[in-house]
Design a protein around this motif. Structure first.
Motif, PDB file in Angstrom:
ATOM      1  N   LEU A  52       0.977  -0.644  -0.422  1.00  0.00           N
ATOM      2  CA  LEU A  52      -0.027  -0.001  -0.099  1.00  0.00           C
ATOM      3  C   LEU A  52       1.321   1.092  -0.019  1.00  0.00           C
ATOM      4  CD1 LEU A  52      -2.240  -0.561   2.433  1.00  0.00           C
ATOM      5  CD2 LEU A  52      -3.345  -0.356  -0.087  1.00  0.00           C
ATOM      6  N   LEU A  53       0.608   1.897  -1.229  1.00  0.00           N
ATOM      7  CA  LEU A  53       1.415   3.509  -0.846  1.00  0.00           C
ATOM      8  C   LEU A  53       0.252   4.837  -0.180  1.00  0.00           C
ATOM      9  CD1 LEU A  53       2.667   3.827  -4.338  1.00  0.00           C
ATOM     10  CD2 LEU A  53       3.773   3.088  -2.745  1.00  0.00           C
ATOM     11  N   ILE A  54       1.558   5.596   1.193  1.00  0.00           N
ATOM     12  CA  ILE A  54       0.631   6.456   1.635  1.00  0.00           C
ATOM     13  C   ILE A  54       1.031   7.672   1.609  1.00  0.00           C
ATOM     14  CG2 ILE A  54       1.618   5.836   3.590  1.00  0.00           C
ATOM     15  CD1 ILE A  54      -0.972   6.661   5.133  1.00  0.00           C
ATOM     16  N   SER A  55       0.478   8.257   0.825  1.00  0.00           N
ATOM     17  CA  SER A  55       1.469   9.767   0.319  1.00  0.00           C
ATOM     18  C   SER A  55       1.409  10.719   0.905  1.00  0.00           C
ATOM     19  CB  SER A  55       1.343  10.166  -1.125  1.00  0.00           C
ATOM     20  OG  SER A  55       2.204  11.118  -1.111  1.00  0.00           O
ATOM     21  N   GLY A  56       1.847  11.411   1.356  1.00  0.00           N
ATOM     22  CA  GLY A  56       1.231  13.021   2.806  1.00  0.00           C
ATOM     23  C   GLY A  56       2.033  13.014   3.697  1.00  0.00           C
ATOM     24  N   SER A  57       1.325  13.409   4.909  1.00  0.00           N
ATOM     25  CA  SER A  57       1.891  14.156   5.996  1.00  0.00           C
ATOM     26  C   SER A  57       2.972  12.970   6.702  1.00  0.00           C
ATOM     27  CB  SER A  57       1.210  15.140   6.961  1.00  0.00           C
ATOM     28  OG  SER A  57       1.996  15.450   8.180  1.00  0.00           O
ATOM     29  N   HIS A  58       3.666  13.342   7.192  1.00  0.00           N
ATOM     30  CA  HIS A  58       4.938  12.331   8.007  1.00  0.00           C
ATOM     31  C   HIS A  58       4.694  11.771   9.202  1.00  0.00           C
ATOM     32  CE1 HIS A  58       8.342  11.026  10.435  1.00  0.00           C
ATOM     33  NE2 HIS A  58       8.509   9.929  10.044  1.00  0.00           N
ATOM     34  N   ASP A  59       3.742  10.810  10.102  1.00  0.00           N
ATOM     35  CA  ASP A  59       3.836  11.254  11.546  1.00  0.00           C
ATOM     36  C   ASP A  59       5.120   9.627  11.610  1.00  0.00           C
ATOM     37  OD1 ASP A  59       2.702  10.500  13.831  1.00  0.00           O
ATOM     38  OD2 ASP A  59       2.089  12.492  13.469  1.00  0.00           O
ATOM     39  N   ILE A  60       5.621   9.075  12.910  1.00  0.00           N
ATOM     40  CA  ILE A  60       5.730   7.975  13.360  1.00  0.00           C
ATOM     41  C   ILE A  60       4.595   6.837  13.747  1.00  0.00           C
ATOM     42  CG2 ILE A  60       5.922   8.867  15.611  1.00  0.00           C
ATOM     43  CD1 ILE A  60       8.660   7.258  16.358  1.00  0.00           C
ATOM     44  N   ALA A  61       3.255   7.429  14.126  1.00  0.00           N
ATOM     45  CA  ALA A  61       2.231   6.407  14.599  1.00  0.00           C
ATOM     46  C   ALA A  61       1.727   6.267  13.397  1.00  0.00           C
ATOM     47  CB  ALA A  61       0.919   7.753  14.918  1.00  0.00           C
ATOM     48  N   LEU A  62       2.194   6.737  12.130  1.00  0.00           N
ATOM     49  CA  LEU A  62       2.406   6.050  10.504  1.00  0.00           C
ATOM     50  C   LEU A  62       2.855   4.138  10.461  1.00  0.00           C
ATOM     51  CD1 LEU A  62       1.426   8.440   7.967  1.00  0.00           C
ATOM     52  CD2 LEU A  62       0.204   6.701   8.900  1.00  0.00           C
ATOM     53  N   ASP A  63       4.322   4.696  10.902  1.00  0.00           N
ATOM     54  CA  ASP A  63       5.629   3.989  10.772  1.00  0.00           C
ATOM     55  C   ASP A  63       4.942   2.810  12.012  1.00  0.00           C
ATOM     56  OD1 ASP A  63       7.025   5.719   9.395  1.00  0.00           O
ATOM     57  OD2 ASP A  63       8.115   6.382  11.264  1.00  0.00           O
ATOM     58  N   ILE A  64       4.362   2.659  12.826  1.00  0.00           N
ATOM     59  CA  ILE A  64       3.530   1.718  14.145  1.00  0.00           C
ATOM     60  C   ILE A  64       2.258   0.931  13.598  1.00  0.00           C
ATOM     61  CG2 ILE A  64       2.875   1.080  16.464  1.00  0.00           C
ATOM     62  CD1 ILE A  64       4.180   3.788  17.516  1.00  0.00           C
ATOM     63  N   LEU A  65       1.697   1.982  12.490  1.00  0.00           N
ATOM     64  CA  LEU A  65       0.712   1.458  11.845  1.00  0.00           C
ATOM     65  C   LEU A  65       1.231   0.224  10.766  1.00  0.00           C
ATOM     66  CD1 LEU A  65      -1.932   0.577  10.706  1.00  0.00           C
ATOM     67  CD2 LEU A  65      -1.779   2.994  10.024  1.00  0.00           C
ATOM     68  N   ALA A  66       2.406   0.345   9.951  1.00  0.00           N
ATOM     69  CA  ALA A  66       2.921  -0.109   9.131  1.00  0.00           C
ATOM     70  C   ALA A  66       4.066  -1.294   9.840  1.00  0.00           C
ATOM     71  CB  ALA A  66       4.047   0.481   8.442  1.00  0.00           C
ATOM     72  N   SER A  67       3.859  -1.200  10.628  1.00  0.00           N
ATOM     73  CA  SER A  67       4.741  -1.928  11.690  1.00  0.00           C
ATOM     74  C   SER A  67       4.227  -3.179  12.011  1.00  0.00           C
ATOM     75  CB  SER A  67       5.547  -2.070  12.922  1.00  0.00           C
ATOM     76  OG  SER A  67       6.431  -3.016  12.994  1.00  0.00           O
ATOM     77  N   GLU A  68       2.868  -2.824  12.329  1.00  0.00           N
ATOM     78  CA  GLU A  68       1.561  -3.867  12.649  1.00  0.00           C
ATOM     79  C   GLU A  68       1.763  -4.789  11.230  1.00  0.00           C
ATOM     80  OE1 GLU A  68      -0.262  -4.120  16.315  1.00  0.00           O
ATOM     81  OE2 GLU A  68       1.906  -4.190  16.167  1.00  0.00           O
ATOM     82  N   LEU A  69       0.865  -4.091  10.523  1.00  0.00           N
ATOM     83  CA  LEU A  69       0.062  -4.390   9.094  1.00  0.00           C
ATOM     84  C   LEU A  69       1.370  -5.710   8.582  1.00  0.00           C
ATOM     85  CD1 LEU A  69      -0.762  -1.530   7.417  1.00  0.00           C
ATOM     86  CD2 LEU A  69      -1.927  -3.169   8.547  1.00  0.00           C
ATOM     87  N   THR A  70       2.594  -5.180   8.810  1.00  0.00           N
ATOM     88  CA  THR A  70       4.018  -6.480   8.217  1.00  0.00           C
ATOM     89  C   THR A  70       3.504  -7.112   9.009  1.00  0.00           C
ATOM     90  OG1 THR A  70       5.102  -4.439   7.657  1.00  0.00           O
ATOM     91  CG2 THR A  70       6.624  -6.717   7.545  1.00  0.00           C
ATOM     92  N   PHE A  71       3.974  -7.369  10.629  1.00  0.00           N
ATOM     93  CA  PHE A  71       4.002  -8.280  11.170  1.00  0.00           C
ATOM     94  C   PHE A  71       2.410  -9.277  11.635  1.00  0.00           C
ATOM     95  CE2 PHE A  71       7.487  -5.898  12.442  1.00  0.00           C
ATOM     96  CZ  PHE A  71       8.383  -7.387  12.278  1.00  0.00           C
ATOM     97  N   ALA A  72       1.710  -8.895  11.195  1.00  0.00           N
ATOM     98  CA  ALA A  72       0.228  -9.393  11.240  1.00  0.00           C
ATOM     99  C   ALA A  72      -0.190 -10.351  10.233  1.00  0.00           C
ATOM    100  CB  ALA A  72      -1.092  -8.502  10.682  1.00  0.00           C
ATOM    101  N   GLU A  73      -0.585 -11.475  10.223  1.00  0.00           N
ATOM    102  CA  GLU A  73      -0.660 -12.714   8.932  1.00  0.00           C
ATOM    103  C   GLU A  73      -1.358 -12.469   7.750  1.00  0.00           C
ATOM    104  OE1 GLU A  73      -3.813 -15.310  10.582  1.00  0.00           O
ATOM    105  OE2 GLU A  73      -2.806 -15.292  12.018  1.00  0.00           O
ATOM    106  N   SER A  74      -1.780 -11.251   7.734  1.00  0.00           N
ATOM    107  CA  SER A  74      -2.291 -10.751   6.045  1.00  0.00           C
ATOM    108  C   SER A  74      -0.647 -10.341   5.432  1.00  0.00           C
ATOM    109  CB  SER A  74      -2.792  -9.341   6.061  1.00  0.00           C
ATOM    110  OG  SER A  74      -2.350  -8.190   7.117  1.00  0.00           O
ATOM    111  N   GLY A  75       0.335  -9.907   6.264  1.00  0.00           N
ATOM    112  CA  GLY A  75       1.609  -8.937   5.405  1.00  0.00           C
ATOM    113  C   GLY A  75       1.428  -8.256   4.427  1.00  0.00           C
TER     114      GLY A  75
END
Length: 311
Positions: free
Chosen positions: A78-101
């Motif tokens: 998924l591509l998310i464009s726009g404002s930066h926030d570390i909360a998005l990095d945490i969301l990205a990490s959660e998605l990566t380690f979820a079963e969905s990959g």
């Protein structure tokens, strides 16, 4: 190609990119170049060869990418464009380690840049926190202005506290934006088009302050953490950013405004793009909310709620 890329004429270049399927096409965006090359290599999906007789690649052009990652992984990006926030990095990490990959790749181009990328079909989602000075509302008027022909849904992500980041002990004794002028403070700003920059300009206007009198007003960084690093290093005395960045960087913080950081999603992707639906579902998980709340400076109480629709 989702972004214009300049390249030195006369030099063959191999540009590392991330790739994701958007609207039936594959969109390629460049990763970091230069000093952060090692990180760029680890995050890239493939390489584009730019010939020596070319000065770069135009936005929207068709390119050939030699993949170094499995196509199945690319298709879950998924591509998310726009404002930066570390909360998005945490969301990205959660998605990566979820079963969905699912992989979430962020492009930090500022809130306006994110909405424009979304309108051109170069991203799935945009992160935005654009204040309407007349209504006090976030994002809705900006979405209407920059995406007039697209039906979108706006989701709450996090509430954030914006303010001035200063060194420990606040040696310049800064209390509000007026002190940036009277105390001769060296300042680090955010880039034009970012929600933080627009908010800062609004606060200056409210206080009837001339930006040209602020030392360093033209200095620009692209993330809250880069601004925090400039303050921590002593390169500047103060910078505009979020509380979470100040806390994480061991800086003092002068709160100025609470704001809404929201996620903008084209309605056509909801229910039809599996990776988008997985991300939206992730917003309601307690693990994600708890991780972000633990950083300090965030309100996660509305995360995942539909703030409204436009179009």
């Amino acid at each position: 190609m989702g972004k214009k890329v300049a390249s030195p004429l006369g030099e063959e270049e191999f540009l590392r990119v991330v790739v994701a399927p958007v609207n039936g096409d594959y969109i390629a965006n460049p990763t970091t170049r230069g000093a952060a090359m090692t990180l760029s290599i680890s995050k890239s999906d493939g390489v584009i060869k730019i010939p020596a007789n070319s000065e770069g690649i135009e936005e929207g052009s068709t390119v050939l990418v030699t993949l170094n990652r499995q196509r199945s992984e690319v298709d879950k990006t998924l591509l998310i464009s726009g404002s930066h926030d570390i909360a998005l990095d945490i969301l990205a990490s959660e998605l990566t380690f979820a079963e969905s990959g699912v992989r979430l790749i962020s492009s930090s181009v500022g809130s306006v840049g994110g909405l424009l990328a979304l309108s051109k079909g170069y991203a799935h989602i945009a992160g935005s926190h654009l204040l309407d000075e007349e209504t006090g509302e976030y994002n809705f008027s900006a979405v209407k202005r920059h995406m007039p022909h697209e039906k979108v849904r706006i989701y709450d992500f996090v509430g954030r506290t914006q303010g001035l980041m200063v060194q420990k002990g606040n040696p310049k004794e800064i209390k509000d934006v007026k002190d940036l002028i009277v105390k001769g403070t060296k300042f680090m700003n955010r880039q034009r088009g970012s929600g933080t920059r627009l908010l800062f300009d609004y606060l200056l206007k409210q206080s009837d302050l001339d930006p040209s009198k602020i030392i360093g007003y033209e200095n620009e960084e692209y993330t809250h953490w880069n601004v925090a690093a400039a303050v921590f290093s002593g390169f500047v005395d103060a910078g505009m950013g979020i509380m979470a960045a100040a806390l994480a960087s061991d800086l003092e913080f002068i709160p100025l405004e609470n704001e809404s950081f929201q996620i903008v999603v084209p309605a056509k992707f909801i229910g039809s793009v599996e990776t988008v639906d997985i991300l939206l579902k992730q917003l309601s998980t307690s693990d994600l909310r708890n991780q972000i709340a633990s950083l300090g400076g965030y309100d996660v109480s509305l995360m995942g709620n539909v703030a409204g629709e436009v179009g």
